[in-house]
Design a protein around this motif. Sequence first.
Motif, PDB file in Angstrom:
ATOM      1  N   UNK A   1       7.366  11.031   1.030  1.00 59.92           N
ATOM      2  CA  UNK A   1       6.958  10.477   0.757  1.00 59.92           C
ATOM      3  C   UNK A   1       6.721   9.167  -0.617  1.00 59.92           C
ATOM      4  N   UNK A   2       7.952   8.799  -0.426  1.00 61.03           N
ATOM      5  CA  UNK A   2       7.790   6.770  -0.907  1.00 61.03           C
ATOM      6  C   UNK A   2       7.037   6.117  -0.242  1.00 61.03           C
ATOM      7  N   UNK A   3       7.108   6.284   1.144  1.00 55.67           N
ATOM      8  CA  UNK A   3       5.991   5.780   1.850  1.00 55.67           C
ATOM      9  C   UNK A   3       4.662   6.551   1.290  1.00 55.67           C
ATOM     10  N   UNK A   4       3.759   7.738   1.048  1.00 52.35           N
ATOM     11  CA  UNK A   4       2.932   7.942  -0.076  1.00 52.35           C
ATOM     12  C   UNK A   4       2.079   6.712  -0.560  1.00 52.35           C
ATOM     13  N   UNK A   5       3.683   6.622  -1.894  1.00 54.88           N
ATOM     14  CA  UNK A   5       3.229   6.378  -2.671  1.00 54.88           C
ATOM     15  C   UNK A   5       3.339   4.411  -2.529  1.00 54.88           C
ATOM     16  N   UNK A   6       4.292   4.089  -1.727  1.00 52.48           N
ATOM     17  CA  UNK A   6       3.913   2.657  -1.431  1.00 52.48           C
ATOM     18  C   UNK A   6       2.170   2.821  -0.632  1.00 52.48           C
ATOM     19  N   UNK A   7       2.331   3.207   0.140  1.00 50.36           N
ATOM     20  CA  UNK A   7       0.866   3.196   0.643  1.00 50.36           C
ATOM     21  C   UNK A   7      -0.421   3.779  -0.133  1.00 50.36           C
ATOM     22  N   UNK A   8      -0.791   4.302  -1.181  1.00 50.36           N
ATOM     23  CA  UNK A   8      -1.328   4.301  -2.274  1.00 50.36           C
ATOM     24  C   UNK A   8      -1.323   3.169  -3.009  1.00 50.36           C
ATOM     25  N   UNK A   9      -0.431   2.615  -3.446  1.00 50.33           N
ATOM     26  CA  UNK A   9      -0.401   1.120  -4.291  1.00 50.33           C
ATOM     27  C   UNK A   9      -0.718  -0.150  -3.439  1.00 50.33           C
ATOM     28  N   UNK A  10      -0.359  -0.179  -2.221  1.00 49.13           N
ATOM     29  CA  UNK A  10      -0.793  -0.814  -1.214  1.00 49.13           C
ATOM     30  C   UNK A  10      -2.122  -1.013  -0.944  1.00 49.13           C
ATOM     31  N   UNK A  11      -3.134   0.536  -0.602  1.00 50.06           N
ATOM     32  CA  UNK A  11      -4.609   0.579  -0.829  1.00 50.06           C
ATOM     33  C   UNK A  11      -5.367   0.268  -2.597  1.00 50.06           C
ATOM     34  N   UNK A  12      -4.800   0.393  -2.987  1.00 48.12           N
ATOM     35  CA  UNK A  12      -5.516   0.229  -4.579  1.00 48.12           C
ATOM     36  C   UNK A  12      -5.163  -1.689  -4.613  1.00 48.12           C
ATOM     37  N   UNK A  13      -4.075  -2.125  -4.732  1.00 50.67           N
ATOM     38  CA  UNK A  13      -3.804  -3.397  -4.790  1.00 50.67           C
ATOM     39  C   UNK A  13      -4.522  -4.609  -3.959  1.00 50.67           C
ATOM     40  N   UNK A  14      -5.043  -3.695  -2.867  1.00 47.92           N
ATOM     41  CA  UNK A  14      -5.934  -4.762  -1.563  1.00 47.92           C
ATOM     42  C   UNK A  14      -7.451  -4.246  -1.915  1.00 47.92           C
ATOM     43  N   UNK A  15      -7.700  -3.192  -2.642  1.00 50.90           N
ATOM     44  CA  UNK A  15      -9.085  -2.706  -2.911  1.00 50.90           C
ATOM     45  C   UNK A  15      -9.436  -1.981  -1.722  1.00 50.90           C
ATOM     46  N   UNK A  16      -8.592  -1.895  -1.098  1.00 52.24           N
ATOM     47  CA  UNK A  16      -9.584  -0.934   0.241  1.00 52.24           C
ATOM     48  C   UNK A  16     -10.085  -0.135   0.268  1.00 52.24           C
ATOM     49  N   UNK A  17     -10.858   0.248   1.241  1.00 52.01           N
ATOM     50  CA  UNK A  17     -11.682   1.378   0.942  1.00 52.01           C
ATOM     51  C   UNK A  17     -11.190   3.057   2.125  1.00 52.01           C
TER      52      UNK A  17
END
Length: 211
Positions: free
Chosen positions: A171-187
């Motif tokens: 679950x923590x991985x999911x949160x970090x992954x979502x944050x990375x996608x958002x900060x990087x602007x990845x589609x």
Amino acid sequence: MSGDTVFIVDDDEAVRESLSAVLETQGLTVIGFASAEAFLLSYKPVPVGCAIIDLRMPGMDGLTLLEHLRSKGLMLPAVVVTGHGDVPLAVRAMKAGAIDFIEKPYTNATLLDAVRRGLDSARAGALGQLDQSDIKARLDTLTGRERDVLRQLIIGNPNKIIAFHLSISPRTVEIHRANVMKKMGAESLSHLVRMALGAGLAGDEKEGTNP
């Protein structure tokens, strides 16, 4: 994209026909090949073109084909098609020069978007038109742990494996992954990997230590 050429290299005839139908509606010239070997025997460079290459094929696989093209100096932009379990292989293909990978099952919109990027790269005469300074600025906004997760994603590890390597919960991985996608602007995951590799960030299987 009208008038440009797309080469499809896939051993599945039904897939080749389906992709051809989609691409031809965009005014593209489409040439299909049932194997990597057949493609290499017939391929002739075109003014503006790209390839859609299936990673898993009998005989020469898609990664070997891509590496062969690069070794011969044939800078044909390539989009690799992969199954969910082939993501690590797809990442290797991107390191070998593929501009993108798309996972099965994919939508027509996803396919056309990938092809459009490939043709844009060919038209520009160089692969990877991302603004590197902008990407590095986005990377600088990541926390240490978010970078750890990103490195694991570059390798192609799923969330459970990332959690194991980093000694954190899925679950923590999911949160970090979502944050990375958002900060990087990845589609998408492929977009994220492409940006990270373009900025020189390599995958690392070692466990991260930053909070």
